[in-house]
Design a protein around this motif. Structure first.
Motif, short mmCIF file in Angstrom:
data_model
loop_
_atom_site.label_atom_id
_atom_site.label_comp_id
_atom_site.label_asym_id
_atom_site.label_seq_id
_atom_site.Cartn_x
_atom_site.Cartn_y
_atom_site.Cartn_z
N LEU A 288 22.01 73.10 -16.54
CA LEU A 288 23.04 73.50 -15.58
C LEU A 288 24.35 73.89 -16.25
O LEU A 288 25.36 74.03 -15.59
CB LEU A 288 23.30 72.37 -14.58
CG LEU A 288 22.11 71.97 -13.70
CD1 LEU A 288 22.49 70.83 -12.77
CD2 LEU A 288 21.60 73.16 -12.90
N TYR A 289 24.31 74.08 -17.57
CA TYR A 289 25.52 74.47 -18.28
C TYR A 289 25.34 75.87 -18.87
O TYR A 289 24.24 76.32 -19.14
CB TYR A 289 25.85 73.45 -19.37
CG TYR A 289 25.93 73.99 -20.77
CD1 TYR A 289 27.11 74.56 -21.25
CD2 TYR A 289 24.82 73.97 -21.60
CE1 TYR A 289 27.17 75.07 -22.54
CE2 TYR A 289 24.88 74.48 -22.89
CZ TYR A 289 26.05 75.03 -23.35
OH TYR A 289 26.11 75.55 -24.60
N MET A 290 26.48 76.54 -19.10
CA MET A 290 26.43 77.90 -19.63
C MET A 290 27.69 78.17 -20.44
O MET A 290 28.80 77.78 -20.04
CB MET A 290 26.34 78.90 -18.47
CG MET A 290 26.36 80.36 -18.86
SD MET A 290 26.22 81.41 -17.39
CE MET A 290 26.49 83.02 -18.11
N ASP A 291 27.53 78.82 -21.60
CA ASP A 291 28.69 79.35 -22.32
C ASP A 291 29.19 80.57 -21.56
O ASP A 291 28.40 81.45 -21.21
CB ASP A 291 28.30 79.73 -23.75
CG ASP A 291 28.03 78.51 -24.61
OD1 ASP A 291 28.75 77.52 -24.47
OD2 ASP A 291 27.08 78.55 -25.42
N TRP A 292 30.49 80.64 -21.35
CA TRP A 292 31.06 81.68 -20.48
C TRP A 292 32.23 82.33 -21.19
O TRP A 292 32.93 81.70 -21.98
CB TRP A 292 31.51 81.01 -19.18
CG TRP A 292 32.04 81.91 -18.12
CD1 TRP A 292 31.49 83.07 -17.66
CD2 TRP A 292 33.23 81.71 -17.35
NE1 TRP A 292 32.26 83.61 -16.67
CE2 TRP A 292 33.33 82.79 -16.45
CE3 TRP A 292 34.20 80.72 -17.34
CZ2 TRP A 292 34.38 82.90 -15.55
CZ3 TRP A 292 35.26 80.84 -16.44
CH2 TRP A 292 35.33 81.91 -15.56
N THR A 293 32.46 83.60 -20.90
CA THR A 293 33.56 84.33 -21.54
C THR A 293 34.91 84.01 -20.93
O THR A 293 35.95 84.26 -21.53
CB THR A 293 33.33 85.85 -21.43
OG1 THR A 293 33.34 86.23 -20.04
CG2 THR A 293 32.02 86.25 -22.09
N ASN B 50 29.51 74.72 -7.31
CA ASN B 50 29.39 73.44 -8.00
C ASN B 50 29.99 73.52 -9.41
O ASN B 50 29.72 72.68 -10.26
CB ASN B 50 27.91 73.03 -8.09
CG ASN B 50 27.73 71.56 -8.38
OD1 ASN B 50 28.57 70.74 -8.00
ND2 ASN B 50 26.65 71.20 -9.04
N ILE B 51 30.80 74.55 -9.67
CA ILE B 51 31.27 74.85 -11.02
C ILE B 51 32.38 73.91 -11.47
O ILE B 51 33.31 73.61 -10.73
CB ILE B 51 31.77 76.31 -11.11
CG1 ILE B 51 30.59 77.29 -11.06
CG2 ILE B 51 32.59 76.55 -12.37
CD1 ILE B 51 31.01 78.74 -11.10
N ASN B 52 32.27 73.49 -12.74
CA ASN B 52 33.35 72.82 -13.46
C ASN B 52 33.56 73.60 -14.76
O ASN B 52 32.61 74.14 -15.32
CB ASN B 52 32.99 71.37 -13.75
CG ASN B 52 32.70 70.60 -12.48
OD1 ASN B 52 33.59 70.28 -11.72
ND2 ASN B 52 31.43 70.34 -12.23
N GLU C 81 26.77 82.84 -13.81
CA GLU C 81 27.47 81.58 -14.01
C GLU C 81 27.78 80.86 -12.70
O GLU C 81 28.02 79.65 -12.67
CB GLU C 81 28.77 81.79 -14.79
CG GLU C 81 29.88 82.47 -14.03
CD GLU C 81 29.83 84.00 -14.09
OE1 GLU C 81 30.75 84.65 -13.57
OE2 GLU C 81 28.85 84.54 -14.67
N ALA C 82 27.75 81.62 -11.58
CA ALA C 82 28.11 81.03 -10.29
C ALA C 82 27.12 79.95 -9.84
O ALA C 82 27.45 79.14 -8.97
CB ALA C 82 28.20 82.12 -9.22
N GLU C 83 25.94 79.91 -10.45
CA GLU C 83 24.93 78.90 -10.08
C GLU C 83 25.01 77.65 -10.95
O GLU C 83 24.23 76.72 -10.75
CB GLU C 83 23.53 79.49 -10.20
CG GLU C 83 23.21 80.54 -9.15
CD GLU C 83 21.77 80.99 -9.22
OE1 GLU C 83 21.07 80.86 -8.20
OE2 GLU C 83 21.34 81.46 -10.29
#
Length: 203
Positions: free
Chosen positions: A49-54, A109-111, A63-65
Motif C-alpha cells: 500500500l506504499y508508493m514512491d511518488w514525485t 486513504n493517503i498519507n 497513487e490515489a489508491e
C-alpha cells in the motif's frame, strides 16, 4: 527526543486506522541521518500500500489508491505542489486515472512523508502558518547528524522487530489516543522547524 510521543501516536494511527487523515511528515537533514530509514520502516508496515511518488499530480494518478506516499528529494518547489498536498491530505474522495482504464473514484486513504536534504524542502504559503496544534497539517523536523559508526544492518533489524512493536507498544499507544479525532487524527506539534519553513518561504 522531544517528539517521541507524537511519532508513536502517528505510527499507531497509521497502523490501526484507515481513512483518518494524518499530518504530512516533512523530514529534512544531511545525508546519512536516517530519514529514509524511518520512512522505509513506515512503508514496511503495509508494503503493498506504499508508493514512491514525485510529489506532483500527472495525467495518471495510481497513487490515489495508496495508503502511504514517500517523496524522496523533492524536486517540485512551487505552489501547485502545496495545493496538491492539501488536497491529498484533506479531501474525502480522490479520482484514480490509470492508462487504458475508465477513471473511477475511491475513498482517500493517503498519507505523505516528504524527505529532503534541503533546508527549505517545500513551498508553503507564508501567511498560512498554523497556530493551533489541533489543526496543523505538517510535522516538520530536521534530523540531526548521527554520532558514532552507522550500523549497516539497522533497517533489517527494525524490520524484524516491527510486527512485535506494532502488536504491543503501538497497540497500547493507539488504545490511549482520544478517538474524538482532530482534523489530522492527532495533535501535531508546531515545531521551530515548521516556523522556519513558513518564515523562509516567499509567496
Amino acid at each position: 527526543g522531544l517528539y517521541t510521543n507524537f511519532i508513536k501516536q502517528y505510527l499507531a494511527m497509521y497502523a490501526y486506522t484507515n481513512y483518518i487523515h494524518l499530518p504530512t511528515l516533512i523530514l529534512y537533514g544531511a545525508r546519512g541521518t536516517s530519514k529514509s530509514t524511518f520512512a522505509n520502516m513506515v512503508a514496511d508496515m503495509y508494503p503493498s500500500l506504499y508508493m514512491d511518488w514525485t510529489g506532483s499530480v500527472n495525467s495518471f494518478t495510481p497513487e490515489a489508491e495508496k495508503k502511504l506516499l514517500i517523496v524522496e528529494e523533492n524536486i517540485c518547489e512551487d505552489k501547485s505542489q502545496y495545493k496538491t498536498l492539501k488536497k491529498y491530505t484533506g479531501q474525502p474522495y480522490l479520482w484514480v486515472n490509470k492508462k487504458y482504464q475508465v477513471e473511477y473514484q475511491v475513498r482517500n486513504n493517503i498519507n505523505v512523508i516528504l524527505l529532503s536534504n534541503e533546508n527549505i524542502p517545500l513551498y508553503v504559503e507564508k501567511n498560512e502558518l498554523p497556530t493551533d496544534e489541533m489543526n496543523n497539517q505538517f510535522f516538520v523536523y530536521e534530523f540531526p547528524c548521527l554520532n558514532g559508526t552507522n550500523d549497516a544492518h539497522f533497517q533489517e533489524k527494525l524490520r524484524e522487530r516491527l510486527g512485535h512493536y506494532i502488536r504491543t507498544e503501538l497497540r497500547s499507544v493507539f488504545e490511549g489516543i482520544d478517538k474524538n479525532y482532530t482534523r489530522y487524527g492527532i495533535s501535531v506539534p508546531i515545531t521551530v522547524y515548521e516556523k522556519l519553513l513558513f518564515k523562509n518561504n516567499v509567496t
